[in-house]
Design a protein around this motif. Structure first.
Motif, PDB file in Angstrom:
ATOM      1  N   LEU A 217      43.682  74.590 -42.757  1.00 14.90           N
ATOM      2  CA  LEU A 217      44.485  75.008 -43.899  1.00 14.90           C
ATOM      3  C   LEU A 217      44.609  76.508 -43.583  1.00 14.90           C
ATOM      4  CD1 LEU A 217      42.499  73.569 -46.796  1.00 14.90           C
ATOM      5  CD2 LEU A 217      44.772  72.701 -46.003  1.00 14.90           C
ATOM      6  N   GLU A 218      43.794  77.239 -43.046  1.00 10.64           N
ATOM      7  CA  GLU A 218      44.063  78.589 -43.170  1.00 10.64           C
ATOM      8  C   GLU A 218      45.022  79.095 -42.009  1.00 10.64           C
ATOM      9  OE1 GLU A 218      40.220  81.219 -42.233  1.00 10.64           O
ATOM     10  OE2 GLU A 218      41.091  80.963 -40.349  1.00 10.64           O
ATOM     11  N   ILE A 219      45.219  78.447 -41.014  1.00  9.02           N
ATOM     12  CA  ILE A 219      46.094  78.623 -39.812  1.00  9.02           C
ATOM     13  C   ILE A 219      47.575  78.305 -40.393  1.00  9.02           C
ATOM     14  CG2 ILE A 219      47.230  78.142 -37.468  1.00  9.02           C
ATOM     15  CD1 ILE A 219      44.648  80.170 -37.750  1.00  9.02           C
ATOM     16  N   SER A 220      47.544  77.213 -40.930  1.00  9.30           N
ATOM     17  CA  SER A 220      49.146  76.519 -41.851  1.00  9.30           C
ATOM     18  C   SER A 220      49.245  77.512 -42.730  1.00  9.30           C
ATOM     19  CB  SER A 220      48.693  75.384 -42.262  1.00  9.30           C
ATOM     20  OG  SER A 220      48.275  74.340 -41.410  1.00  9.30           O
ATOM     21  N   ALA A 221      48.440  78.064 -43.580  1.00  6.10           N
ATOM     22  CA  ALA A 221      49.005  78.897 -44.557  1.00  6.10           C
ATOM     23  C   ALA A 221      49.338  80.337 -43.863  1.00  6.10           C
ATOM     24  CB  ALA A 221      47.561  79.223 -45.494  1.00  6.10           C
ATOM     25  N   ILE A 222      48.941  80.712 -42.707  1.00  7.09           N
ATOM     26  CA  ILE A 222      49.287  81.989 -42.308  1.00  7.09           C
ATOM     27  C   ILE A 222      50.757  81.689 -41.778  1.00  7.09           C
ATOM     28  CG2 ILE A 222      48.842  83.630 -40.393  1.00  7.09           C
ATOM     29  CD1 ILE A 222      45.706  83.428 -40.728  1.00  7.09           C
ATOM     30  N   VAL A 223      51.112  80.648 -41.189  1.00  9.80           N
ATOM     31  CA  VAL A 223      52.563  80.420 -40.704  1.00  9.80           C
ATOM     32  C   VAL A 223      53.441  80.593 -41.910  1.00  9.80           C
ATOM     33  CG1 VAL A 223      53.821  78.666 -39.438  1.00  9.80           C
ATOM     34  CG2 VAL A 223      51.587  79.134 -38.638  1.00  9.80           C
ATOM     35  N   ILE A 224      52.885  79.643 -42.857  1.00 10.49           N
ATOM     36  CA  ILE A 224      53.875  79.669 -43.858  1.00 10.49           C
ATOM     37  C   ILE A 224      53.897  80.881 -44.654  1.00 10.49           C
ATOM     38  CG2 ILE A 224      54.082  78.703 -46.303  1.00 10.49           C
ATOM     39  CD1 ILE A 224      52.287  76.238 -45.386  1.00 10.49           C
ATOM     40  N   ALA A 225      53.062  81.800 -44.683  1.00 16.17           N
ATOM     41  CA  ALA A 225      53.051  83.052 -45.119  1.00 16.17           C
ATOM     42  C   ALA A 225      54.157  84.045 -44.296  1.00 16.17           C
ATOM     43  CB  ALA A 225      51.802  84.077 -44.949  1.00 16.17           C
ATOM     44  N   GLY A 226      54.275  83.769 -42.901  1.00 15.91           N
ATOM     45  CA  GLY A 226      55.015  84.198 -42.003  1.00 15.91           C
ATOM     46  C   GLY A 226      56.521  83.772 -42.401  1.00 15.91           C
ATOM     47  N   CYS A 227      56.547  82.423 -42.874  1.00 18.28           N
ATOM     48  CA  CYS A 227      58.056  82.007 -43.220  1.00 18.28           C
ATOM     49  C   CYS A 227      58.447  82.830 -44.491  1.00 18.28           C
ATOM     50  CB  CYS A 227      57.817  80.594 -43.697  1.00 18.28           C
ATOM     51  SG  CYS A 227      59.250  79.931 -44.713  1.00 18.28           S
ATOM     52  N   ALA A 228      57.671  83.121 -45.457  1.00 15.64           N
ATOM     53  CA  ALA A 228      57.846  83.960 -46.495  1.00 15.64           C
ATOM     54  C   ALA A 228      58.335  85.384 -46.109  1.00 15.64           C
ATOM     55  CB  ALA A 228      56.676  84.081 -47.416  1.00 15.64           C
ATOM     56  N   GLY A 229      57.805  85.732 -44.966  1.00 12.45           N
ATOM     57  CA  GLY A 229      57.908  87.305 -44.504  1.00 12.45           C
ATOM     58  C   GLY A 229      59.565  87.142 -44.033  1.00 12.45           C
ATOM     59  N   LEU A 245      71.395  94.650 -51.171  1.00 13.89           N
ATOM     60  CA  LEU A 245      70.404  95.029 -52.274  1.00 13.89           C
ATOM     61  C   LEU A 245      70.297  93.846 -53.127  1.00 13.89           C
ATOM     62  CD1 LEU A 245      68.408  97.020 -53.698  1.00 13.89           C
ATOM     63  CD2 LEU A 245      70.538  97.430 -55.423  1.00 13.89           C
ATOM     64  N   GLU A 246      71.270  93.020 -53.403  1.00  8.19           N
ATOM     65  CA  GLU A 246      71.015  91.808 -54.132  1.00  8.19           C
ATOM     66  C   GLU A 246      70.525  90.825 -53.512  1.00  8.19           C
ATOM     67  OE1 GLU A 246      71.131  90.771 -57.334  1.00  8.19           O
ATOM     68  OE2 GLU A 246      71.130  88.731 -57.106  1.00  8.19           O
ATOM     69  N   SER A 247      71.007  90.438 -52.119  1.00  4.69           N
ATOM     70  CA  SER A 247      70.497  89.604 -51.162  1.00  4.69           C
ATOM     71  C   SER A 247      68.804  89.849 -50.881  1.00  4.69           C
ATOM     72  CB  SER A 247      71.177  89.679 -49.867  1.00  4.69           C
ATOM     73  OG  SER A 247      70.281  88.851 -49.252  1.00  4.69           O
ATOM     74  N   PHE A 248      68.209  91.210 -50.831  1.00  5.28           N
ATOM     75  CA  PHE A 248      66.929  91.636 -50.801  1.00  5.28           C
ATOM     76  C   PHE A 248      66.187  91.152 -51.932  1.00  5.28           C
ATOM     77  CE2 PHE A 248      63.659  94.687 -50.883  1.00  5.28           C
ATOM     78  CZ  PHE A 248      62.714  94.469 -49.988  1.00  5.28           C
ATOM     79  N   ARG A 249      66.847  91.388 -53.220  1.00  2.72           N
ATOM     80  CA  ARG A 249      66.053  91.046 -54.460  1.00  2.72           C
ATOM     81  C   ARG A 249      65.865  89.617 -54.299  1.00  2.72           C
ATOM     82  NH1 ARG A 249      66.557  89.575 -59.330  1.00  2.72           N
ATOM     83  NH2 ARG A 249      68.804  88.703 -59.101  1.00  2.72           N
ATOM     84  N   ARG A 250      66.832  88.897 -54.108  1.00  2.00           N
ATOM     85  CA  ARG A 250      66.518  87.469 -53.981  1.00  2.00           C
ATOM     86  C   ARG A 250      65.428  87.014 -53.077  1.00  2.00           C
ATOM     87  NH1 ARG A 250      70.994  84.141 -56.322  1.00  2.00           N
ATOM     88  NH2 ARG A 250      72.379  85.695 -57.498  1.00  2.00           N
ATOM     89  N   GLY A 251      65.767  87.617 -51.783  1.00  2.00           N
ATOM     90  CA  GLY A 251      64.654  87.275 -50.801  1.00  2.00           C
ATOM     91  C   GLY A 251      63.421  87.617 -51.239  1.00  2.00           C
ATOM     92  N   ALA A 252      63.160  88.716 -51.519  1.00  2.00           N
ATOM     93  CA  ALA A 252      61.779  89.115 -51.970  1.00  2.00           C
ATOM     94  C   ALA A 252      61.210  88.220 -52.926  1.00  2.00           C
ATOM     95  CB  ALA A 252      61.611  90.584 -52.302  1.00  2.00           C
ATOM     96  N   LYS A 253      61.922  87.719 -53.946  1.00  2.00           N
ATOM     97  CA  LYS A 253      61.405  87.061 -54.889  1.00  2.00           C
ATOM     98  C   LYS A 253      60.955  85.487 -54.424  1.00  2.00           C
ATOM     99  CE  LYS A 253      63.054  85.358 -59.764  1.00  2.00           C
ATOM    100  NZ  LYS A 253      63.846  85.222 -60.594  1.00  2.00           N
ATOM    101  N   GLN A 254      61.956  85.090 -53.672  1.00  2.00           N
ATOM    102  CA  GLN A 254      61.724  83.827 -53.202  1.00  2.00           C
ATOM    103  C   GLN A 254      60.208  83.833 -52.334  1.00  2.00           C
ATOM    104  OE1 GLN A 254      65.320  82.288 -51.359  1.00  2.00           O
ATOM    105  NE2 GLN A 254      66.353  82.136 -53.261  1.00  2.00           N
ATOM    106  N   GLY A 255      60.444  84.676 -51.316  1.00  2.00           N
ATOM    107  CA  GLY A 255      59.279  85.005 -50.557  1.00  2.00           C
ATOM    108  C   GLY A 255      57.875  85.088 -51.397  1.00  2.00           C
ATOM    109  N   LEU A 256      57.898  85.895 -52.219  1.00  2.00           N
ATOM    110  CA  LEU A 256      56.821  86.275 -52.980  1.00  2.00           C
ATOM    111  C   LEU A 256      56.484  84.820 -53.728  1.00  2.00           C
ATOM    112  CD1 LEU A 256      54.851  88.096 -54.205  1.00  2.00           C
ATOM    113  CD2 LEU A 256      56.395  88.579 -56.240  1.00  2.00           C
TER     114      LEU A 256
END
Length: 320
Positions: A217-229, A245-256
């Protein structure tokens, strides 16, 4: 129809749907039907095109807007885990694959470096950890490091630390994905060197059956966190039809949202590491049950279920 003609015919409509959101249910339903038609056509005749991917992403956003505006039968919390998070994951399976690939290559580099340089493991893991583990191996209890700390304090420390690593991997994506790449590389090399250390001492299976109780679970979650980044970083690099700017706002929201969705997984992994991994003498079937069960959950919830959910939304019954 040639792809260029298809794009020319529909560009204005797609751009309007992307830049002029509406909360009108009838208009949302109309847009969703139009886009699913376009997406089906594109998938049939231009399956490898970037425009097909763009249409898939745009359709997913309209689908989410529909579910946001329809009367909800269950609360927002349940809908997040049942629909929103899996659909977001589906939109970003490509970034997930890149995160996994980088992590896997880093693991191989870590193992190879440890194989060709006897000092590499000490460089990565530190002399203190290596010396303690060698002493534990000589005592016949190579995994004793997991028994040294009291259960609850270990659970809290590991959980907080893992959540911090995940959010760091996500936040550093703002550096055009380079920071996320570095976190995945760093952690992958560490894991590869760590596992090679036990392999060298003939304890690869023993270590795997112990460490991966929580590590799956731990390693999988780190890889998925990398996906979010990468989702956030790539929104800066590739804004497509949006302003940067709008693209970054959307990307940041989805990644979060993706990285927040990992918190329960880190809590579960921390619980396993604090309370379960220390029982190094547990039966083989118990270790395998936890490891394989964790792996099955990750594959189902983050890969298979999102595919199934989106396919159902697009091809079967888009609206109740």
């Amino acid at each position: 129809m040639r792809e260029a003609a298809f794009i020319k015919q529909n560009t204005a409509k797609w751009k309007r749907y992307a830049t002029e959101p509406t909360s009108n249910p009838d208009e949302l339903a109309h847009r969703f039907i139009e886009l699913t038609d376009d997406l089906s056509f594109a998938r049939t005749f231009y399956p490898d095109s970037d425009n097909t991917e763009y249409l898939n992403s745009l359709t997913g956003k309209i689908h989410q807007a529909i579910y946001r505006n329809k009367k909800e039968k269950t609360n927002r919390f349940v809908l997040f885990w049942k629909q929103e998070l899996p659909l977001l994951m589906k939109m970003h399976h490509r970034q997930l694959f890149y995160a996994f690939l980088i992590f896997a290559v880093a693991c191989a580099l870590g193992a190879l470096s440890a194989a060709y340089d006897d000092t590499f493991v000490r460089l990565i893991m530190g002399d203190d950890y290596v010396n303690k583990t060698l002493a534990n191996i000589r005592k016949g209890d190579p995994m004793a490091v997991y028994k040294k700390q009291e259960e609850t304090s270990m659970f809290l420390y590991i959980t907080i630390n893992n959540i911090k690593v995940a959010f760091t991997a996500f936040v550093l994506g703002a550096l055009f994905s380079v920071g996320t790449f570095w976190i995945l590389l760093q952690n992958g090399i560490m894991l590869g060197a760590f596992q090679y250390f036990f392999y060298k001492h003939g304890l690869l299976l023993t270590s795997a059956l112990t460490i991966w109780i929580h590590g799956t679970l731990e390693i999988s979650a780190i890889v998925i966190a990398g996906c979010a980044g990468f989702v956030m970083g790539n929104s800066l690099l590739f804004p497509k039809t949006f302003s940067r700017l709008e693209s970054f706002r959307r990307g940041a929201k989805q990644g979060l949202k993706l990285v927040v969705g990992l918190v329960p997984i880190f809590i579960t992994a921390g619980f396993l590491e604090g309370f379960v991994t220390r029982h190094t003498g547990m039966p083989l079937y118990a270790s395998l049950c936890i490891i394989l069960g964790s792996a099955a959950f990750i594959v189902f919830y983050f890969i298979y279920y999102p595919y199934r959910l989106q396919a159902k939304a697009i091809y079967e019954k888009p609206l109740d």
